[in-house]
Design an enzyme around this catalytic site. Structure first.
Site, PDB file in Angstrom:
ATOM      1  N   GLU A  23      32.464  61.888  14.671  1.00  0.00           N
ATOM      2  CA  GLU A  23      32.423  62.053  13.210  1.00  0.00           C
ATOM      3  C   GLU A  23      30.995  61.542  12.658  1.00  0.00           C
ATOM      4  O   GLU A  23      30.623  61.736  11.671  1.00  0.00           O
ATOM      5  CB  GLU A  23      33.539  60.876  12.646  1.00  0.00           C
ATOM      6  CG  GLU A  23      33.782  60.759  11.292  1.00  0.00           C
ATOM      7  CD  GLU A  23      34.943  59.915  10.975  1.00  0.00           C
ATOM      8  OE1 GLU A  23      35.637  59.952   9.868  1.00  0.00           O
ATOM      9  OE2 GLU A  23      35.202  59.083  11.623  1.00  0.00           O
ATOM     10  N   HIS A  55      41.048  66.500  39.455  1.00  0.00           N
ATOM     11  CA  HIS A  55      42.163  67.668  39.544  1.00  0.00           C
ATOM     12  C   HIS A  55      42.489  68.557  38.611  1.00  0.00           C
ATOM     13  O   HIS A  55      43.248  69.253  38.754  1.00  0.00           O
ATOM     14  CB  HIS A  55      43.303  66.902  40.278  1.00  0.00           C
ATOM     15  CG  HIS A  55      42.904  65.787  41.646  1.00  0.00           C
ATOM     16  ND1 HIS A  55      43.113  66.732  42.711  1.00  0.00           N
ATOM     17  CD2 HIS A  55      42.520  64.830  41.501  1.00  0.00           C
ATOM     18  CE1 HIS A  55      42.791  65.817  43.720  1.00  0.00           C
ATOM     19  NE2 HIS A  55      42.545  64.530  43.137  1.00  0.00           N
ATOM     20  N   LYS A  77      40.939  64.558   3.393  1.00  0.00           N
ATOM     21  CA  LYS A  77      41.959  63.500   2.734  1.00  0.00           C
ATOM     22  C   LYS A  77      42.341  63.971   1.201  1.00  0.00           C
ATOM     23  O   LYS A  77      43.154  63.677   0.635  1.00  0.00           O
ATOM     24  CB  LYS A  77      41.040  62.225   2.486  1.00  0.00           C
ATOM     25  CG  LYS A  77      40.931  61.472   4.115  1.00  0.00           C
ATOM     26  CD  LYS A  77      40.088  60.122   3.694  1.00  0.00           C
ATOM     27  CE  LYS A  77      39.925  59.404   5.118  1.00  0.00           C
ATOM     28  NZ  LYS A  77      39.115  58.099   4.818  1.00  0.00           N
TER      29      LYS A  77
END
EC number: 5.3.1.9
Length: 430
Positions: free
Chosen positions: A269, A290, A401
């Site tokens: 951000e 792994h 938003k």
């Protein structure tokens, strides 16, 4: 916090000693700018003064209004939750910490069904007091408490700005309230009221967390060779400029797994702007040796791996065994094995010319966590200065938003209108 840049030299992409020397002059100038911003209490730069400006006594005064709870439930999202989670999840406590940082109804309902609501403190965090996800979840939590016969006003703390819906709610119902610090973006607020309420409720030493942050402040200097935080920020910036556009953060301590989530928000951000930035990837040693390590070692040469570990930890002895091929493990310990896995991964990456940085803290405790969080914030700010990025804004987040709020009828936003323009190419199961 200590940083080792040795495995960034002559890798692919990589740095040279001369590169670092040239970069050091720019670090000195960036440090002067950062210090000036701190001294002037400028927006964003004020975050780097939190170890000195945060008042732990104010937090303790609010905590003292509650008996020690069985659980604490933080209702917040992004920086309103991740800093607290990074600290509380790293430290052991008999007070369970939970975080409602998403609005998935299945997850919300399942969590509320399991919580002992009468013994839970609810910590609602939103600087603006208008964050849709946070307020929606809080309304759901409040209703669940009422249905369970719990007076939510006696179990709720609010951490918010001077104005807004949450501040009005706190005033109306006489809720204990703490101030979100001015001039501090949420993702930089771990060492403030935003990040320290939960560990305080859990019984952790928040003064030690802040002392660790002050250790990080004291370590800032006008040279990357004298400041571990700046060494990390400068090296990651320089490697990104040379094509290392993914930063895989790999702690070798399971207690630091949430720290990697916090780092991912901080890095993405803050630095992802103007076509620039470095994508954070989360991994866990030794588990992801792994899985993800195959890509980091043998995939495209566009990554840096940040290996993080404590140098001291508790240990468990591996029992002796007479099984063929496993006798070498007996009498050793899990810590020895994890250290060997760390060293092997570091060497494996270096042998494949993959740049990697070692970051070490003394142990996973309050003070070291405070120093680590502060160090990475300072590294991020330095990276932004070197890249000429507006580190403390997040315009792309604000766009989303507004679009979501418009879709829910919360106002007239052109961003919401853009949703209707989505192109579709649907392939449906026949």
């Amino acid at each position: 916090m200590n940083v080792d840049l040795g495995n960034t030299i002559e890798t692919t992409p990589g740095l040279t000693d001369e590169t670092l020397d040239r970069l050091d002059d720019r670090v000195a100038a960036a440090h002067d700018r950062i210090v000036a911003g701190m001294e002037a209490d400028e927006f964003g730069y004020a975050a780097l003064t939190l170890p000195e400006t945060t008042d732990p006594e104010a937090i303790r005064a609010v905590m003292d209004q509650f008996d020690r709870p069985a659980a604490v439930l933080t209702v917040g999202i992004g920086g309103s939750a991740l800093g607290a989670a990074a600290i509380s999840n790293a430290l052991e406590s008999d007070v369970d910490a939970h975080f409602l940082d998403n609005v998935d109804p299945d997850a919300v309902d399942a969590l509320l069904a399991d919580l002992p609501l009468a013994e839970t403190v609810v910590n609602v965090v939103s600087k603006s007091g208008t964050t849709a996800e946070t307020l929606a979840n809080f309304l759901v939590v409040r209703e669940a408490m009422a249905e369970a016969g719990v007076d939510w006003t006696e179990r709720t703390i609010v951490t918010t700005g001077e104005e807004g819906n949450l501040r009005s709610l706190a005033d109306e119902h006489g809720l204990p309230a703490l101030d979100v610090p001015d001039g501090v973006p949420g993702r930089f607020s771990a060492l403030s009221t935003v990040g320290l309420v939960v560990p305080a409720l859990q019984g952790h030493d928040i003064e030690a967390v802040l002392a660790g942050g002050r250790d990080g402040m004291d370590a800032l200097a006008g040279s990357l060779y004298e400041s571990p935080a700046y060494a990390y920020g400068a090296a990651t910036y320089a490697l990104a400029e040379r094509g290392a556009l993914t930063n895989a953060v790999m702690p070798y301590a399971e207690s630091l797994e949430t720290f990697a989530e916090w780092f991912a928000q901080l890095w993405a951000e803050s630095l992802g702007k103007d076509g620039l930035g470095q994508t954070p990837a989360r991994a866990l040693g030794a588990t992801d040796q792994h899985s993800q390590l195959q890509l980091y070692r043998a995939g495209p040469p566009d990554k840096i791996v940040s290996l993080i570990r404590p140098t001291e930890r508790a240990d468990t002895t591996i029992p002796e065994t007479d099984l063929d091929g496993l006798a070498y493990l007996g009498g050793s310990s899990l810590a020895d094995l994890l250290d060997a896995e760390f060293a092997a991964t570091e060497a494996s990456l270096a042998a494949a010319d993959v740049p990697n940085i070692r970051v070490e803290i003394e142990r996973v405790d309050e003070r070291s966590l405070g120093e680590l969080l502060y160090g990475m914030e300072a590294a991020c700010v330095l990276y932004g200065e070197l890249a000429s990025i507006s580190t403390f804004t997040q315009p792309a987040v604000e766009w989303g938003k507004k679009a979501a709020r418009g879709l829910l009828g919360g106002g007239d936003f052109p961003e919401a209108d853009a949703v209707a323009d989505k192109r579709e190419l649907r392939i449906e199961q026949s």
